[in-house]
Design a protein around this motif. Structure first.
Motif, PDB file in Angstrom:
ATOM      1  N   LEU A 139      48.050  52.493  50.448  1.00  0.00           N
ATOM      2  CA  LEU A 139      47.580  53.080  51.696  1.00  0.00           C
ATOM      3  C   LEU A 139      46.696  54.300  51.441  1.00  0.00           C
ATOM      4  N   LYS A 140      47.006  55.059  50.401  1.00  0.00           N
ATOM      5  CA  LYS A 140      46.216  56.245  50.078  1.00  0.00           C
ATOM      6  C   LYS A 140      44.855  55.898  49.492  1.00  0.00           C
ATOM      7  N   SER A 141      44.688  54.658  49.064  1.00  0.00           N
ATOM      8  CA  SER A 141      43.458  54.271  48.372  1.00  0.00           C
ATOM      9  C   SER A 141      42.319  53.941  49.316  1.00  0.00           C
ATOM     10  N   PHE A 142      42.567  53.957  50.621  1.00  0.00           N
ATOM     11  CA  PHE A 142      41.536  53.637  51.604  1.00  0.00           C
ATOM     12  C   PHE A 142      41.479  54.739  52.654  1.00  0.00           C
ATOM     13  N   PRO A 143      40.293  54.952  53.225  1.00  0.00           N
ATOM     14  CA  PRO A 143      40.215  55.890  54.355  1.00  0.00           C
ATOM     15  C   PRO A 143      41.119  55.413  55.487  1.00  0.00           C
ATOM     16  N   ALA A 144      41.589  56.352  56.298  1.00  0.00           N
ATOM     17  CA  ALA A 144      42.510  55.996  57.381  1.00  0.00           C
ATOM     18  C   ALA A 144      41.857  55.087  58.406  1.00  0.00           C
ATOM     19  N   GLY A 145      40.545  55.265  58.640  1.00  0.00           N
ATOM     20  CA  GLY A 145      39.862  54.480  59.662  1.00  0.00           C
ATOM     21  C   GLY A 145      38.744  53.637  59.087  1.00  0.00           C
ATOM     22  N   GLY A 146      38.205  52.773  59.952  1.00  0.00           N
ATOM     23  CA  GLY A 146      37.036  51.991  59.575  1.00  0.00           C
ATOM     24  C   GLY A 146      37.320  50.620  59.012  1.00  0.00           C
ATOM     25  N   TYR A 147      38.598  50.270  58.825  1.00  0.00           N
ATOM     26  CA  TYR A 147      38.974  48.976  58.255  1.00  0.00           C
ATOM     27  C   TYR A 147      39.783  48.165  59.249  1.00  0.00           C
ATOM     28  N   ALA A 148      39.564  46.846  59.239  1.00  0.00           N
ATOM     29  CA  ALA A 148      40.510  45.927  59.867  1.00  0.00           C
ATOM     30  C   ALA A 148      41.619  45.669  58.847  1.00  0.00           C
ATOM     31  N   THR A 149      42.866  45.622  59.307  1.00  0.00           N
ATOM     32  CA  THR A 149      44.004  45.572  58.395  1.00  0.00           C
ATOM     33  C   THR A 149      44.911  44.383  58.698  1.00  0.00           C
ATOM     34  N   MET A 150      45.328  43.715  57.627  1.00  0.00           N
ATOM     35  CA  MET A 150      46.352  42.684  57.734  1.00  0.00           C
ATOM     36  C   MET A 150      47.439  42.993  56.711  1.00  0.00           C
ATOM     37  N   ILE A 151      48.685  42.732  57.083  1.00  0.00           N
ATOM     38  CA  ILE A 151      49.814  42.896  56.167  1.00  0.00           C
ATOM     39  C   ILE A 151      50.531  41.557  56.072  1.00  0.00           C
ATOM     40  N   PRO A 173      50.628  50.550  66.239  1.00  0.00           N
ATOM     41  CA  PRO A 173      50.348  49.354  67.039  1.00  0.00           C
ATOM     42  C   PRO A 173      49.913  48.195  66.148  1.00  0.00           C
ATOM     43  N   PHE A 174      50.220  46.978  66.570  1.00  0.00           N
ATOM     44  CA  PHE A 174      49.809  45.806  65.801  1.00  0.00           C
ATOM     45  C   PHE A 174      49.454  44.682  66.754  1.00  0.00           C
ATOM     46  N   GLY A 175      48.663  43.737  66.219  1.00  0.00           N
ATOM     47  CA  GLY A 175      48.221  42.603  67.006  1.00  0.00           C
ATOM     48  C   GLY A 175      49.153  41.420  66.859  1.00  0.00           C
ATOM     49  N   ASP A 176      48.607  40.281  66.459  1.00  0.00           N
ATOM     50  CA  ASP A 176      49.396  39.063  66.380  1.00  0.00           C
ATOM     51  C   ASP A 176      50.405  39.110  65.241  1.00  0.00           C
ATOM     52  N   VAL A 177      51.545  38.460  65.468  1.00  0.00           N
ATOM     53  CA  VAL A 177      52.566  38.252  64.435  1.00  0.00           C
ATOM     54  C   VAL A 177      52.664  36.744  64.229  1.00  0.00           C
ATOM     55  N   GLN A 178      52.189  36.282  63.068  1.00  0.00           N
ATOM     56  CA  GLN A 178      52.125  34.855  62.788  1.00  0.00           C
ATOM     57  C   GLN A 178      52.654  34.608  61.369  1.00  0.00           C
ATOM     58  N   PRO A 179      53.874  34.104  61.235  1.00  0.00           N
ATOM     59  CA  PRO A 179      54.444  33.915  59.894  1.00  0.00           C
ATOM     60  C   PRO A 179      53.641  32.974  58.997  1.00  0.00           C
ATOM     61  N   ASP A 180      52.924  32.015  59.577  1.00  0.00           N
ATOM     62  CA  ASP A 180      52.131  31.070  58.790  1.00  0.00           C
ATOM     63  C   ASP A 180      50.846  31.748  58.336  1.00  0.00           C
ATOM     64  N   ILE A 181      50.659  31.884  57.028  1.00  0.00           N
ATOM     65  CA  ILE A 181      49.565  32.688  56.483  1.00  0.00           C
ATOM     66  C   ILE A 181      48.197  32.079  56.777  1.00  0.00           C
ATOM     67  N   ALA A 182      48.051  30.770  56.691  1.00  0.00           N
ATOM     68  CA  ALA A 182      46.733  30.154  56.847  1.00  0.00           C
ATOM     69  C   ALA A 182      46.100  30.446  58.212  1.00  0.00           C
ATOM     70  N   ARG A 216      48.502  54.502  62.087  1.00  0.00           N
ATOM     71  CA  ARG A 216      48.847  54.663  63.497  1.00  0.00           C
ATOM     72  C   ARG A 216      47.623  54.665  64.407  1.00  0.00           C
ATOM     73  N   GLU A 217      46.549  55.336  63.986  1.00  0.00           N
ATOM     74  CA  GLU A 217      45.402  55.510  64.883  1.00  0.00           C
ATOM     75  C   GLU A 217      44.703  54.183  65.173  1.00  0.00           C
ATOM     76  N   GLU A 218      44.451  53.373  64.142  1.00  0.00           N
ATOM     77  CA  GLU A 218      43.695  52.135  64.350  1.00  0.00           C
ATOM     78  C   GLU A 218      44.572  50.894  64.341  1.00  0.00           C
ATOM     79  N   GLY A 219      45.821  51.021  63.944  1.00  0.00           N
ATOM     80  CA  GLY A 219      46.747  49.911  64.024  1.00  0.00           C
ATOM     81  C   GLY A 219      46.518  48.838  62.977  1.00  0.00           C
ATOM     82  N   VAL A 220      47.289  47.772  63.089  1.00  0.00           N
ATOM     83  CA  VAL A 220      47.226  46.627  62.179  1.00  0.00           C
ATOM     84  C   VAL A 220      46.851  45.404  63.003  1.00  0.00           C
ATOM     85  N   ASP A 221      45.846  44.667  62.543  1.00  0.00           N
ATOM     86  CA  ASP A 221      45.332  43.543  63.322  1.00  0.00           C
ATOM     87  C   ASP A 221      46.226  42.313  63.252  1.00  0.00           C
ATOM     88  N   GLN A 222      46.745  42.012  62.057  1.00  0.00           N
ATOM     89  CA  GLN A 222      47.532  40.801  61.877  1.00  0.00           C
ATOM     90  C   GLN A 222      48.732  41.087  60.979  1.00  0.00           C
TER      91      GLN A 222
END
Length: 430
Positions: free
Chosen positions: A319-331, A380-389, A355-361
């Motif tokens: 998490l420290k290796s990227f700026p806090a903003g400007g990226y779309a994020t998936m976990i 905040p986070f967007g969709d929760v989809q256990p199937d990776i594809a 926290r500021e930009e949230g997690v997309d997937q």
């Protein structure tokens, strides 16, 4: 037996590759029919064997050491597939030896899982070992963290020459007190970076709690990481400082670079070759990330970074290796055997920076566990989809035009890489 086992192992390896099988299967076959195969083969190397082990960073650090030594003219054998069990090493050997079992190399540099390294060094005592860290990782396999430290201690005890230790990890540094006869060298951090790279005890200390008063004085380090830039690093050794560019992404990889540099200097300073330090630094600056570990891809013209996470320290540093903003994020969090079944470590990671930009997937078999964890940090986070594809497809589609990052456990990373390989607009950058 030797003249029979190598041809058979090579045939199994060829058949396995044709069928798309696992890289370690031929090694498992050879281990069963010829248990002395690795010992006999590796004992012929003029500069012996170097083992790299620890909780975090083995694959990338091993890759760095190999490329540093190759820059000095050494021919290096290594388990490039990242299969770090003994059978993975045996399988890699089968791909390199001739039909009579002869290996053309000067030295072997091997990444080994902590538990499997113990079995390996009992059969093949290494001349060098590099022990990176001890962190709470896959406790369902290892039990408690001190058990992992004992495994690393056994590797060091079996080493016949030089043991390289992480000065900043107290469980690793204390291994030196148990050794008799081995040369011990250290890699370390400038005091200004200690908070960036907390050891396991630091991460679990109460905020603002003072350091223990009875800590021993730290030993001098062969290589010290002094500064980390966006694409550069400053190291101190031999009484001076040097700055070099770095292709590797992620602050965690830069500390591993100090470890790799220490081991390479130990090997080159031990009579293998006379080290050309300018060439060493140039080689270090050109090392690209290992497969899936900080790997940078381009998808539809936008960068996508894969960040492997497998314990609290690795996730925090990722998490420290990227700026806090400007990226779309998936976990993407899986709990398969190779990931570790116990995902409770997610509660030791602070996700405030998202926290500021949230997690997309959120995806993977433990996607809902990850969602619960983020709720507690008000992320905040967007969709929760256990199937990776489908989750990956939606992530790429909905985040078009933005740089992307995916934090993923090991088997989730493999699944993501497979899916990305089907997309014609994917380009590997590093």
């Amino acid at each position: 037996m030797f003249s029979f086992s190598v041809p058979l192992g090579k045939l199994v390896r060829r058949a396995s590759r044709l069928r798309g099988g696992g890289s370690a299967l031929p090694g498992l076959v050879v281990e069963k029919i010829d248990p002395g195969f690795m010992r006999r083969t590796l004992s012929t190397l003029p500069h012996g064997v170097a083992v790299v082990s620890g909780t975090n960073g083995k694959t990338t650090t091993t890759k760095m050491v190999v490329e540093l030594l190759e820059s000095q003219g050494l021919k290096v054998f290594t388990n490039r597939t990242g299969s770090n069990f003994t059978r993975g090493v045996a399988a890699a050997l089968l791909g390199e030896v001739d039909w009579r079992g002869r290996l053309e190399a000067d030295i072997a540099v091997l990444e080994l899982d902590e538990a499997h390294a113990v079995h390996f060094v009992n059969s093949v005592p290494p001349r060098y070992c590099l022990l990176l860290n001890v962190l709470r990782d896959q406790l369902d396999r290892f039990g408690e963290i001190d058990k992992t430290a004992q495994l690393l201690q056994h590797i060091a005890a079996k080493t016949t020459g030089t043991v390289v230790l992480n000065r900043e990890d107290p469980r690793v540094a204390r291994i030196a007190e148990t050794l008799t006869g081995q040369e011990v060298r250290y890699f370390g951090l400038d005091d200004s970076l200690l908070a960036t790279f907390p050891n396991d005890d630091d991460m679990r200390a109460a905020p603002g709690s003072p350091a223990p008063a009875d800590l021993p004085e730290k030993p001098a380090a062969d290589v010290v990481l002094r500064k980390v830039g966006a694409d550069s690093a400053e190291f101190e050794y031999d009484g001076g400082t040097v700055t070099t560019g770095m292709k590797l992404r992620g602050v965690y990889n830069i500390f591993n670079a100090a470890a790799a540099l220490t081991l390479a200097r130990s090997i080159c300073g031990g009579g293998a070759v006379d080290a050309d330090h300018a060439t060493l630094l140039e080689a270090l600056s050109q090392v690209a990330p290992a497969f899936g570990r900080g790997e940078s891809l381009t998808v539809d013209g936008q960068p996508l970074d894969l960040v492997l996470v497998k314990n609290p320290s690795g996730f925090r540093l990722g998490l420290k290796s990227f700026p806090a903003g400007g990226y779309a994020t998936m976990i993407a969090i899986n709990d398969n055997y190779a990931d570790g079944r116990d995902m409770s470590w997610l509660w030791d990671v602070e996700f405030d920076s998202l926290r500021e930009e949230g997690v997309d997937q959120l995806t993977g078999s433990r996607a809902y566990d990850m969602a619960l964890r983020l709720q507690y940090d008000e992320v905040p986070f967007g969709d929760v989809q256990p199937d990776i594809a489908p989750a990956l497809a939606a992530f790429i589609r909905e985040a078009a035009g933005k740089p992307k990052r995916i934090f993923c456990t090991y088997t989730a990373m493999l699944a993501i890489r497979r899916e990305l390989s089907k997309i014609t607009t994917v380009e590997v950058v590093s």
